[in-house]
Design an enzyme around this catalytic site. Structure first.
Site, mmCIF file in Angstrom:
data_model
loop_
_atom_site.group_PDB
_atom_site.id
_atom_site.type_symbol
_atom_site.label_atom_id
_atom_site.label_comp_id
_atom_site.label_asym_id
_atom_site.label_seq_id
_atom_site.Cartn_x
_atom_site.Cartn_y
_atom_site.Cartn_z
ATOM 1 N N LYS A 81 0.837 -1.201 0.101
ATOM 2 C CA LYS A 81 0.018 -0.136 0.012
ATOM 3 C C LYS A 81 0.913 1.213 0.073
ATOM 4 O O LYS A 81 0.527 2.310 -0.687
ATOM 5 C CB LYS A 81 -0.914 0.031 1.257
ATOM 6 C CG LYS A 81 -2.071 -1.096 0.926
ATOM 7 C CD LYS A 81 -2.867 -1.270 2.289
ATOM 8 C CE LYS A 81 -3.965 -2.365 1.954
ATOM 9 N NZ LYS A 81 -4.709 -2.775 3.205
ATOM 10 N N GLN A 131 -4.757 -1.376 9.274
ATOM 11 C CA GLN A 131 -4.779 -2.797 8.846
ATOM 12 C C GLN A 131 -5.468 -3.758 9.424
ATOM 13 O O GLN A 131 -5.331 -4.024 10.778
ATOM 14 C CB GLN A 131 -3.111 -3.166 8.463
ATOM 15 C CG GLN A 131 -2.871 -4.659 7.639
ATOM 16 C CD GLN A 131 -3.492 -4.275 6.421
ATOM 17 O OE1 GLN A 131 -3.424 -3.433 5.689
ATOM 18 N NE2 GLN A 131 -4.211 -5.549 5.885
ATOM 19 N N ASP A 149 -10.922 2.897 3.473
ATOM 20 C CA ASP A 149 -11.172 1.506 3.139
ATOM 21 C C ASP A 149 -12.845 1.413 3.181
ATOM 22 O O ASP A 149 -13.130 0.253 2.652
ATOM 23 C CB ASP A 149 -10.804 0.662 4.477
ATOM 24 C CG ASP A 149 -9.654 -0.110 4.375
ATOM 25 O OD1 ASP A 149 -9.196 -0.367 3.170
ATOM 26 O OD2 ASP A 149 -9.053 -0.582 5.323
#
Ligand code: NAP
Length: 283
Positions: free
Chosen positions: A53, A97, A120
């Site tokens: 990422k 995460q 997200d």
């Protein structure tokens, strides 16, 4: 018939180029789009994903910071850190995460992220915005699947889409996105009585289960579009999806491969969401 391939690598390259272009335009206005990633603990897969990422971001001109925290970090300390990032005007996207260590309440952590920075798309406000058709951040995986359908010029109006899987991050948002484009949507799950009877009626099938060969050629209508979200390992340890690719490609009209399908699209859509967060904050 051999299905046309929807190449996620190729499409994601185009999306990244577009992100790079828009990022440069934002930077020319003095705005540095920035993603802040928090990794708690040392889960090897999460370490790889977060590195990707950061790399994806910097390659497209976005700033990305990876903050690593020990596995025994308290939930309170993590929430405080997220609140500080929420208040930082130089941070546009916040990503924690997953999975988190067991002593943390994942939903509580996600709900602490400001919806304006929820790149997200997992916050309940983002899910609600998708539900009612208002602007918000769409979860990257189903968003990437929609881009794949768009890339082949597929008109979903009046089509029957069958989504296999009902998770909050893939199956459910996928179904809502398809519905928003006027498909008639069926959601299947582990208690669905006759999966094949439903998939055989489908013009579009999205498989998001996490089990090999959930979808085989006999379950697919000739010409259907098949999108394979699954990520599994075959007997040789090679990455594979939920779909029996070799069989289904003989019947389907379009199919996504694994690897090189939904995976790179998920990565690309995180960049799109981060850029959009920065654009919205500076509109
Ligand atoms: P998940 O939370 O485990 O959900 C799996 C879903 O599949 C559940 O809704 C489950 O039903 C359903 N299911 C299980 N067995 C089934 C069966 N035999 N028939 C029909 N439905 C069945 O998984 P997820 O997070 O949605 O992820 C799904 C897959 O996509 C995994 O392989 C994951 O690794 C992959 N994935 C890939 C990407 C990517 O970027 N390529 C991103 C995210 C996820 P119940 O609800 O009844 O249990």
């Amino acid at each position: 018939m051999t299905a046309h391939l929807i190449d996620g690598n190729d499409l994601s390259r185009k999306i990244r180029a577009e992100v790079a272009h828009r990022t440069a335009a934002l930077k020319a206005r003095g705005v540095e789009p920035k993603l802040h990633i928090i990794l708690v603990g040392e889960d090897p897969a999460s370490q790889v994903y977060t590195k990707h990422k950061v790399k994806d971001s910097t390659e497209t001109g976005l700033q990305a910071t990876l903050e690593t925290c020990p596995a025994d970090l308290s939930e309170g300390a993590l929430l405080d850190r997220i609140r500080a990032l929420n208040a930082d005007p130089l941070v546009h996207g916040i990503l924690v995460q997953l999975p988190l260590p067991k002593h943390m309440d994942t939903q509580k952590v996600i709900e602490t992220i400001s919806p304006a920075k929820d790149v997200d798309g997992f916050h309940v406000a983002s899910a609600g915005a998708l539900m009612v058709g208002q602007p918000g951040f769409w979860p990257c995986t189903p968003y990437g699947c929609m881009k794949m359908l768009e890339s082949i010029g597929y008109d979903l109006r009046g089509k029957h889409a069958v989504v296999i899987g009902r998770s909050n991050i893939v199956g459910k948002p996928m179904a809502l996105m398809l519905l928003q484009k006027n498909a008639t949507v069926t959601i299947c799950h582990s208690a669905t009585a006759d999966l094949a009877a439903l998939t055989r009626q489908a013009d579009v099938i999205v498989a998001a289960v996490g089990k090999r060969n959930v979808l085989t050629a006999d379950m697919v209508k000739p010409g259907a579009v098949v999108i394979d979200v699954g990520m599994n390992r075959n007997d040789e340890g090679k990455l594979c999806g939920d779909v029996d690719f070799d069989g289904v490609r003989q019947v389907a009209g379009w199919i996504t491969p694994v690897p090189g399908g939904v995976g790179p699209m998920t990565r690309a859509m995180l960049l799109v969401n981060t850029l959009e967060a920065a654009e919205r904050a500076n509109a």
